[in-house]
Design an enzyme around this catalytic site. Sequence first.
Site, PDB file in Angstrom:
ATOM      1  CE  LYS A  89      29.840  34.849  26.442  1.00  0.00           C
ATOM      2  NZ  LYS A  89      29.068  34.852  27.680  1.00  0.00           N
ATOM      3  CE  LYS A 198      22.457  31.876  29.109  1.00  0.00           C
ATOM      4  NZ  LYS A 198      23.869  31.941  28.902  1.00  0.00           N
TER       5      LYS A 198
HETATM    6  O1  LIG Z   1      23.897  33.755  24.154  1.00  0.00           O
HETATM    7  C1  LIG Z   1      24.693  33.320  23.301  1.00  0.00           C
HETATM    8  O2  LIG Z   1      24.924  33.907  22.243  1.00  0.00           O
HETATM    9  C2  LIG Z   1      25.439  32.042  23.525  1.00  0.00           C
HETATM   10  C3  LIG Z   1      25.425  31.451  24.870  1.00  0.00           C
HETATM   11  C4  LIG Z   1      26.281  32.138  25.885  1.00  0.00           C
HETATM   12  O3  LIG Z   1      26.743  33.235  25.661  1.00  0.00           O
HETATM   13  C5  LIG Z   1      26.567  31.487  27.112  1.00  0.00           C
HETATM   14  C6  LIG Z   1      26.372  30.151  27.251  1.00  0.00           C
HETATM   15  C7  LIG Z   1      26.786  29.460  28.394  1.00  0.00           C
HETATM   16  C8  LIG Z   1      27.334  30.113  29.426  1.00  0.00           C
HETATM   17  C9  LIG Z   1      27.409  31.543  29.508  1.00  0.00           C
HETATM   18  O4  LIG Z   1      28.582  32.003  30.075  1.00  0.00           O
HETATM   19  C10 LIG Z   1      27.140  32.301  28.218  1.00  0.00           C
HETATM   20  C11 LIG Z   1      26.285  33.513  28.650  1.00  0.00           C
HETATM   21  O5  LIG Z   1      26.632  34.134  29.622  1.00  0.00           O
HETATM   22  O6  LIG Z   1      25.273  33.875  28.077  1.00  0.00           O
HETATM   23 MG   LIG Z   2      25.254  35.814  29.422  1.00  0.00          MG
END
Ligand SMILES: O=C(O)CCC(=O)C1=CC=C[C@@H](O)[C@@H]1C(=O)O
Ligand SMILES: [Mg+2]
Length: 313
Positions: A89, A198
């Site tokens: 992130k 997702k």
């Molecule tokens: O993709 C991943 O490695 C984990 C999931 C993830 O990053 C997320 C899960 C839930 C909310 C989001 O802000 C975030 C994303 O942005 O992809």
């Molecule tokens: Mg994302």
Amino acid sequence: MRVRFRGVEVRETVLLHGPSGWGEFGPFVEYADEEAARWLTAGLEAAWGRWPEPVRDHLEVNATVPAVRPEQVAGVLARFDGCRTVKVKVAERGQTLDNDVARVAEVRALVGPTVSVRVDANAAWTVDQAREALTRLSAYDLQYAEQPCPEVADLARLRVLLARDGVDVPIAADESVRRAEDPLRVAREGAADLIVVKVAPLGGVAAALEIVAGAGLPAVVSSALDTSVGIAAGVALGAALPGLDLACGLGTVGLLAADVAARPLVPTAGVLTVADAHAVVSAADQPGLAGHELSGSRRDWWLERLARCHEVL
Ligand SMILES: O=C(O)CCC(=O)C1=CC=C[C@@H](O)[C@@H]1C(=O)O
Ligand SMILES: [Mg+2]
């Protein structure tokens, strides 16, 4: 949560149980009913419907590193057994690009040159900021950058600028798919190299499969910070995609301080299996539930939200 992730410190969710097994309804608390209702469709599909037949029996999964300090990175990575891809992130509110560079540099130093590293900015940068950030971060060899900017037009422009600058960082669209009126626009406008899908925000496995087919771009399945029950739906989607070349962001159960399932869906040797996901969804009981039940006004809030979202369907 073990550490704060996308501003969330406590994750609340509702588990549904129907004839097909367990489903999850856990839209983030700030989402309005119309958007949250899609998450209910996904939960109902899991508990009352049918998922498509799998075409593979396991999925490769990425490690996910929240916007932590460099000295915390090793501890986070230790919770992802054998993952050959790491998502980091970046662009967290209150932090700087130097913080992002330090975190990504630490990841790259720890994992070595053969592991893939991707970043996710959650739409936080302007085009200029993204251009500067990705130019600096490209020194650590990025597999792709997920949702660097909010608007589809910004993503398209950024791709052109990066190509012109000779910065080889592919662009993935996440929010531009899962929170968009038109999830296919990003593909039509050539604004991304791949899409992130997702299950819950897109309204279920079948709906997500249709979007991937319509987009005609490579896809990565990712979580919505679900418990093992929601992750199982993600595994069902990943298992049913006709093509899947990249690791999926479904390793996030390890970011939760606790889970509901007897055998939490955390990757082993970097993979999740369809058989384990099936076991979670079809279990008679979720033993963790007893220790984590909401009560009082939080419970009432979720039950009222569930009823309102059901009205929207
Ligand atoms: O993709 C991943 O490695 C984990 C999931 C993830 O990053 C997320 C899960 C839930 C909310 C989001 O802000 C975030 C994303 O942005 O992809
Ligand atoms: Mg994302």
